[in-house]
Write a protein that holds these residues in place. Structure first.
Motif, mmCIF file in Angstrom:
data_model
loop_
_atom_site.group_PDB
_atom_site.id
_atom_site.type_symbol
_atom_site.label_atom_id
_atom_site.label_comp_id
_atom_site.label_asym_id
_atom_site.label_seq_id
_atom_site.Cartn_x
_atom_site.Cartn_y
_atom_site.Cartn_z
ATOM 1 N N LEU A 9 0.820 -1.215 0.000
ATOM 2 C CA LEU A 9 0.000 0.000 0.000
ATOM 3 C C LEU A 9 0.852 1.264 0.000
ATOM 4 C CD1 LEU A 9 -2.943 -0.901 2.393
ATOM 5 C CD2 LEU A 9 -3.023 -0.509 -0.059
ATOM 6 N N LEU A 10 1.905 1.283 0.781
ATOM 7 C CA LEU A 10 2.775 2.458 0.809
ATOM 8 C C LEU A 10 3.414 2.714 -0.556
ATOM 9 C CD1 LEU A 10 4.534 1.985 4.255
ATOM 10 C CD2 LEU A 10 3.040 3.873 3.614
ATOM 11 N N LEU A 11 3.899 1.668 -1.181
ATOM 12 C CA LEU A 11 4.523 1.835 -2.493
ATOM 13 C C LEU A 11 3.493 2.181 -3.575
ATOM 14 C CD1 LEU A 11 7.168 -1.021 -2.345
ATOM 15 C CD2 LEU A 11 7.551 1.432 -2.124
ATOM 16 N N ALA A 12 2.285 1.641 -3.466
ATOM 17 C CA ALA A 12 1.241 1.965 -4.438
ATOM 18 C C ALA A 12 0.816 3.422 -4.328
ATOM 19 C CB ALA A 12 0.042 1.041 -4.248
ATOM 20 N N VAL A 13 0.686 3.927 -3.110
ATOM 21 C CA VAL A 13 0.331 5.338 -2.917
ATOM 22 C C VAL A 13 1.442 6.233 -3.461
ATOM 23 C CG1 VAL A 13 -0.035 7.117 -1.157
ATOM 24 C CG2 VAL A 13 -1.226 4.949 -0.990
ATOM 25 N N SER A 14 2.675 5.849 -3.239
ATOM 26 C CA SER A 14 3.801 6.621 -3.752
ATOM 27 C C SER A 14 3.784 6.692 -5.279
ATOM 28 C CB SER A 14 5.118 6.009 -3.271
ATOM 29 O OG SER A 14 6.208 6.669 -3.848
ATOM 30 N N VAL A 15 3.546 5.572 -5.917
ATOM 31 C CA VAL A 15 3.499 5.539 -7.380
ATOM 32 C C VAL A 15 2.308 6.343 -7.896
ATOM 33 C CG1 VAL A 15 3.123 4.005 -9.354
ATOM 34 C CG2 VAL A 15 4.779 3.395 -7.604
ATOM 35 N N ALA A 16 1.166 6.247 -7.224
ATOM 36 C CA ALA A 16 -0.015 6.993 -7.652
ATOM 37 C C ALA A 16 0.221 8.500 -7.554
ATOM 38 C CB ALA A 16 -1.219 6.586 -6.809
ATOM 39 N N LEU A 17 0.828 8.952 -6.472
ATOM 40 C CA LEU A 17 1.110 10.382 -6.329
ATOM 41 C C LEU A 17 2.119 10.849 -7.372
ATOM 42 C CD1 LEU A 17 1.264 10.780 -2.450
ATOM 43 C CD2 LEU A 17 -0.476 11.676 -4.003
ATOM 44 N N PHE A 18 3.107 10.017 -7.647
ATOM 45 C CA PHE A 18 4.090 10.378 -8.664
ATOM 46 C C PHE A 18 3.437 10.453 -10.046
ATOM 47 C CE2 PHE A 18 7.599 9.462 -11.606
ATOM 48 C CZ PHE A 18 8.462 10.473 -11.233
ATOM 49 N N ALA A 19 2.499 9.550 -10.311
ATOM 50 C CA ALA A 19 1.809 9.559 -11.598
ATOM 51 C C ALA A 19 0.951 10.809 -11.757
ATOM 52 C CB ALA A 19 0.952 8.302 -11.728
ATOM 53 N N VAL A 20 0.379 11.293 -10.665
ATOM 54 C CA VAL A 20 -0.407 12.527 -10.727
ATOM 55 C C VAL A 20 0.469 13.683 -11.201
ATOM 56 C CG1 VAL A 20 -1.563 14.253 -9.288
ATOM 57 C CG2 VAL A 20 -2.132 11.844 -9.040
ATOM 58 N N ILE A 21 1.674 13.758 -10.709
ATOM 59 C CA ILE A 21 2.592 14.825 -11.113
ATOM 60 C C ILE A 21 2.936 14.712 -12.596
ATOM 61 C CG2 ILE A 21 4.925 15.737 -10.763
ATOM 62 C CD1 ILE A 21 3.032 16.445 -8.553
ATOM 63 N N TRP A 52 1.100 13.278 -15.053
ATOM 64 C CA TRP A 52 -0.030 13.402 -15.958
ATOM 65 C C TRP A 52 -0.741 14.748 -15.880
ATOM 66 C CZ3 TRP A 52 -1.808 7.988 -14.179
ATOM 67 C CH2 TRP A 52 -1.081 7.025 -14.875
ATOM 68 N N ALA A 53 -0.675 15.423 -14.749
ATOM 69 C CA ALA A 53 -1.391 16.696 -14.595
ATOM 70 C C ALA A 53 -0.570 17.831 -15.199
ATOM 71 C CB ALA A 53 -1.645 16.970 -13.119
ATOM 72 N N PRO A 54 -1.226 18.779 -15.836
ATOM 73 C CA PRO A 54 -0.483 19.934 -16.377
ATOM 74 C C PRO A 54 0.015 20.817 -15.246
ATOM 75 C CG PRO A 54 -2.841 20.206 -16.703
ATOM 76 C CD PRO A 54 -2.641 18.829 -16.160
ATOM 77 N N ALA A 55 1.148 21.427 -15.436
ATOM 78 C CA ALA A 55 1.757 22.254 -14.398
ATOM 79 C C ALA A 55 0.968 23.562 -14.239
ATOM 80 C CB ALA A 55 3.201 22.563 -14.757
ATOM 81 N N PRO A 56 0.559 23.873 -13.017
ATOM 82 C CA PRO A 56 -0.165 25.120 -12.776
ATOM 83 C C PRO A 56 0.791 26.305 -12.687
ATOM 84 C CG PRO A 56 0.057 23.934 -10.744
ATOM 85 C CD PRO A 56 0.642 23.056 -11.822
ATOM 86 N N LYS A 57 0.222 27.496 -12.587
ATOM 87 C CA LYS A 57 1.061 28.692 -12.463
ATOM 88 C C LYS A 57 1.777 28.723 -11.119
ATOM 89 C CE LYS A 57 -1.688 31.550 -15.513
ATOM 90 N NZ LYS A 57 -2.525 32.740 -15.640
ATOM 91 N N ASN A 58 1.107 28.221 -10.083
ATOM 92 C CA ASN A 58 1.702 28.187 -8.746
ATOM 93 C C ASN A 58 1.988 26.721 -8.387
ATOM 94 O OD1 ASN A 58 2.544 28.696 -6.206
ATOM 95 N ND2 ASN A 58 0.578 29.381 -5.405
ATOM 96 N N PRO A 59 3.221 26.271 -8.553
ATOM 97 C CA PRO A 59 3.511 24.842 -8.366
ATOM 98 C C PRO A 59 3.741 24.412 -6.918
ATOM 99 C CG PRO A 59 5.473 25.959 -9.108
ATOM 100 C CD PRO A 59 4.373 26.991 -9.075
ATOM 101 N N VAL A 60 3.216 25.163 -5.939
ATOM 102 C CA VAL A 60 3.416 24.779 -4.538
ATOM 103 C C VAL A 60 2.769 23.423 -4.256
ATOM 104 C CG1 VAL A 60 2.889 25.409 -2.149
ATOM 105 C CG2 VAL A 60 3.619 27.152 -3.756
ATOM 106 N N TRP A 61 1.583 23.195 -4.825
ATOM 107 C CA TRP A 61 0.920 21.909 -4.600
ATOM 108 C C TRP A 61 1.728 20.760 -5.188
ATOM 109 C CZ3 TRP A 61 -2.597 21.273 -1.122
ATOM 110 C CH2 TRP A 61 -3.378 22.336 -0.741
ATOM 111 N N PHE A 62 2.368 21.018 -6.310
ATOM 112 C CA PHE A 62 3.188 19.962 -6.905
ATOM 113 C C PHE A 62 4.370 19.620 -5.997
ATOM 114 C CE2 PHE A 62 2.294 19.583 -11.711
ATOM 115 C CZ PHE A 62 0.948 19.460 -11.458
ATOM 116 N N ASP A 63 4.951 20.614 -5.361
ATOM 117 C CA ASP A 63 6.045 20.350 -4.421
ATOM 118 C C ASP A 63 5.559 19.516 -3.243
ATOM 119 O OD1 ASP A 63 7.775 21.791 -5.998
ATOM 120 O OD2 ASP A 63 7.573 23.645 -4.825
ATOM 121 N N ILE A 64 4.360 19.810 -2.756
ATOM 122 C CA ILE A 64 3.796 19.045 -1.639
ATOM 123 C C ILE A 64 3.532 17.605 -2.069
ATOM 124 C CG2 ILE A 64 1.772 18.828 -0.140
ATOM 125 C CD1 ILE A 64 1.666 21.932 -0.159
#
Length: 66
Positions: free
Chosen positions: A10-22, A24-36
């Motif tokens: 589960l820990l590794l799956a959550v890590s991969v899922a969060l990395f995949a979000v980064i 696949w998602a387009p970069a916003p103007k304020n990338p603070v959420w991407f850093d988090i």
């Protein structure tokens, strides 16, 4: 033992899922959420690796006793 394996997966799956979000998602103007999200992905990945190492250590200790 079964709980340790489930926790590691589960820990590794959550890590991969969060990395995949980064990726696949387009970069916003304020990338603070991407850093988090990157930090959370790294943290879950590190926790998964540590959990895997502890799982291997316990397994080797159990086989050494028999």
């Amino acid at each position: 033992m079964k709980n340790q394996v489930t926790r590691t997966i589960l820990l590794l799956a959550v890590s991969v899922a969060l990395f995949a979000v980064i990726l696949w998602a387009p970069a916003p103007k304020n990338p603070v959420w991407f850093d988090i999200i990157r930090g959370a992905s790294g943290g879950f990945g590190l926790a998964g690796c540590i959990s895997f190492i502890l799982l291997l250590k316990d397994e080797l200790k159990a086989t050494k006793k028999t």
